[in-house]
Design an enzyme around this catalytic site. Structure first.
Site, PDB file in Angstrom:
ATOM      1  N   MET A 120      -9.925  -2.302  -9.004  1.00 43.27           N
ATOM      2  CA  MET A 120     -10.727  -2.218  -7.679  1.00 43.27           C
ATOM      3  C   MET A 120     -10.090  -1.737  -6.531  1.00 43.27           C
ATOM      4  O   MET A 120      -9.603  -0.494  -6.687  1.00 43.27           O
ATOM      5  CB  MET A 120     -11.584  -3.414  -7.669  1.00 43.27           C
ATOM      6  CG  MET A 120     -12.938  -3.092  -7.193  1.00 43.27           C
ATOM      7  SD  MET A 120     -14.270  -4.312  -7.859  1.00 43.27           S
ATOM      8  CE  MET A 120     -13.943  -5.799  -7.288  1.00 43.27           C
ATOM      9  N   CYS A 121      -9.744  -2.741  -5.642  1.00 47.10           N
ATOM     10  CA  CYS A 121      -8.935  -2.314  -4.503  1.00 47.10           C
ATOM     11  C   CYS A 121     -10.204  -2.034  -3.555  1.00 47.10           C
ATOM     12  O   CYS A 121     -11.403  -1.613  -3.756  1.00 47.10           O
ATOM     13  CB  CYS A 121      -8.020  -1.250  -4.523  1.00 47.10           C
ATOM     14  SG  CYS A 121      -6.661  -1.583  -5.365  1.00 47.10           S
ATOM     15  N   GLY A 122      -9.967  -2.777  -2.094  1.00 49.45           N
ATOM     16  CA  GLY A 122     -10.791  -2.148  -1.033  1.00 49.45           C
ATOM     17  C   GLY A 122     -10.082  -1.585  -0.119  1.00 49.45           C
ATOM     18  O   GLY A 122      -8.717  -1.717   0.103  1.00 49.45           O
ATOM     19  N   ARG A 167     -12.748  -7.490  -3.384  1.00 51.56           N
ATOM     20  CA  ARG A 167     -12.400  -6.267  -3.996  1.00 51.56           C
ATOM     21  C   ARG A 167     -10.921  -6.179  -4.533  1.00 51.56           C
ATOM     22  O   ARG A 167     -10.585  -5.323  -5.350  1.00 51.56           O
ATOM     23  CB  ARG A 167     -12.657  -4.840  -3.273  1.00 51.56           C
ATOM     24  CG  ARG A 167     -14.354  -4.741  -3.165  1.00 51.56           C
ATOM     25  CD  ARG A 167     -14.588  -3.311  -2.522  1.00 51.56           C
ATOM     26  NE  ARG A 167     -14.098  -2.224  -3.489  1.00 51.56           N
ATOM     27  CZ  ARG A 167     -14.674  -1.966  -4.377  1.00 51.56           C
ATOM     28  NH1 ARG A 167     -16.043  -2.243  -4.641  1.00 51.56           N
ATOM     29  NH2 ARG A 167     -14.249  -0.910  -5.174  1.00 51.56           N
TER      30      ARG A 167
END
Lengths: 242, 293
Positions: free
Chosen positions: B1-3, B32
């Protein structure tokens, strides 16, 4: 349950929930507990702030009005309920809807109406990529344009677009019917333009009527796209298209 | 994911609030990417001076280090910002390597300061007091690691040139090949991280004369994989999504700012969001804003 879910004084049967104060889980849990003959038939939701899964999993004939933008999977798996979003919707609005109505007054993000079996999804603005991916019977009406890879592997239902469609429309399409008024950037594998016969004009008219815009648009401006049905069964000549 | 979050101010009035606004956006994106976080802030600069953001082991006495170097270091947790006259940068770097070999320079530039660390993003932001920082633009990242280990070195943003930084959501599939190309061109990619390769690629293009917009345009042809990038330069702010738009992105623009986030939730608290133009950046389309223009 927290009593912040209090009926407002303004109208009988109306329930007001402010998500700035009430946890979303409480709202969804309350909605899931509603009986089929509930008197709480109108719910007004304030401050959604893009939260995910608002009003997902409903199975009662109530109306939910959400005042602002919602996040992912809003009204996912919906049965019977009408959900109106006064704002934009995030990824997967109305995904896997079975019946009912979802009306997004703004734009919708990717995968709107994905895999949905029934009901009506109306998007007043644009929908981005993969609108109606793998749809299985839903009717989708988008008043703006749709992004790339829309109606990918769409099996049944209709997708009506008043604006334009992005690249690879209807790739690997089964029996969903696609009506596009504007331009189509490109058609996906096994998707072709088809003749617009009277039965198709009648079908399109019924969907426009359901969306409340029959008479506002000229049906003769739409083109119909459908499956060429060459990829249904494995054939070695088509191997590069699978 | 990652934000990912990013904020580019068009008007000076919000500059004192930049850090507070970004901090709140970063907090919401913890969901995230809970592994690690980082951010770059383009704050005040002094003409003729370069800022070096230093990172040392826990307990590093940056004040004492500043005294030894002859230039003050402003300490923020495990990081410190050293401001030196441009002409002395090389000698100060040499002295730093000698006096404190375990202290690394993680970012340089006239205005950019860069902070990153392993941990819950909300904690990382408050450790560095992001909410007190001011500036013209900033980008931040919350990481859920996929291609390399959860380490501070693997956290974003990556900076591979003065005042340049990049955050990335996605994964690149041709980073090994691009890494070899960059090595031939003399650009050192310090980590095994694919995102650092993207940062170095943009540095390579801009070093060759590209604007930020042109460099992003070229990356569409040369970088393969899933990506949403947000990049910062001394005066610019850019956004690019891969042609399939695999990773989410939403932007909001008002007369006062341009804001980017992986999800709308992170934008929901910004001033004037109710009337902002909210849109999803289109796939394979370069967006950039420049204060100098």
């Amino acid at each position: 349950m927290n009593l912040s879910l209090k009926p407002s004084a303004s109208a009988e049967g109306e329930t007001f929930v402010d998500l700035a104060h009430t946890p979303l889980r409480e709202l969804n849990s309350a909605l899931h507990k509603l009986a089929a003959d509930t008197n709480q038939t109108l719910w007004k939701i304030a401050n959604p702030a893009g939260r995910h899964a608002i009003a997902a999993g409903l199975d009662v004939p109530v109306t939910i009005e959400i005042d602002g933008p919602v996040g992912y999977y809003c009204a996912g798996m919906n049965k019977q309920a009408s959900v109106i979003v006064h704002g934009n919707a995030g990824v997967g609005v109305a995904e896997n809807m079975m019946s009912g109505l979802i009306h997004v007054k703004g734009d919708a993000s990717q995968a709107a109406g994905a895999t949905a079996h029934g009901g009506l999804l109306v998007i007043d603005g644009n929908a981005s990529a993969r609108c109606g991916i793998s749809m299985k019977g839903i009717d989708i009406v988008v008043k703006g344009s749709i992004g790339h890879m829309s109606a990918f592997m769409a099996q049944a239902g209709t997708l009506t677009v008043l604006g334009d469609a992005g690249e690879a429309l209807g790739d690997s399409l089964y029996e969903a019917k696609l009506f596009v008024r504007g331009s189509v950037a490109s058609l996906g594998a096994d998707c072709i333009e088809k003749e617009m016969r009277e039965e198709h004009r009648a079908l399109l008219a019924s969907k426009l009527e359901a969306a409340g815009i029959l008479g506002e648009v000229d049906i003769s401006e739409f083109r119909r796209y459908g499956s060429a049905r060459t990829l249904y069964h494995f054939h070695v000549d088509n191997v590069s298209s699978y | 994911m990652c934000g990912i979050v990013g904020l580019f101010l068009k008007q000076p009035k919000l500059e004192p609030e930049l850090g507070a606004m970004l901090s709140q956006m970063l907090d919401i994106m913890c969901d995230r990417g809970p592994d690690s976080a980082g951010f770059a802030v383009y704050g005040a600069g002094t003409p003729g001076f370069v800022k070096l953001t230093l990172r040392g082991p826990a307990g590093t006495d940056f004040t004492a280090l500043g005294t030894q170097l002859g230039h003050p270091v402003i300490a923020r947790g495990t990081h410190g910002v050293l401001s030196v006259p441009e002409a002395e940068e090389a000698s100060v770097r040499a002295a730093l390597a000698r006096l404190a070999p375990d202290v690394r320079v993680v970012g340089t530039g006239a205005r950019m300061e860069l902070y990153k660390e392993v941990g819950l993003p909300a904690d990382v932001a408050s450790r560095f007091k992001l909410e007190t920082m001011s500036g013209t633009h900033a980008i931040g990242h919350t990481r859920m690691a996929t291609e390399s280990a959860v380490t501070t070195d693997g956290a974003h943003p990556f900076s591979t040139g003065p005042d340049q930084c990049l955050v990335h959501n996605g994964s690149l599939s041709n980073h090994a090949g691009v890494r070899r190309l960059l090595a031939r061109e003399g650009l050192e990619v310090k980590t095994e991280n694919d995102s650092e390769v993207a940062a170095a690629y943009l540095t390579y293009r801009m070093r060759g004369g590209d604007t930020l917009g042109e460099a992003l345009e070229h990356s569409l042809g040369d970088l393969d994989g899933f990506y949403t990038f947000v990049v910062g330069t001394e005066s610019g702010f850019g956004v690019l999504r891969d042609p399939i738009a695999c990773k989410p992105a939403v932007m909001a623009e008002t007369d006062d700012y341009v804001a980017f986030a992986s999800e709308y939730r992170a934008l929901a608290g910004l001033p004037g969001i109710e009337t902002a133009r909210v849109f999803e950046p289109e796939p394979a389309k370069v967006y950039f804003w420049d204060r100098a223009a």
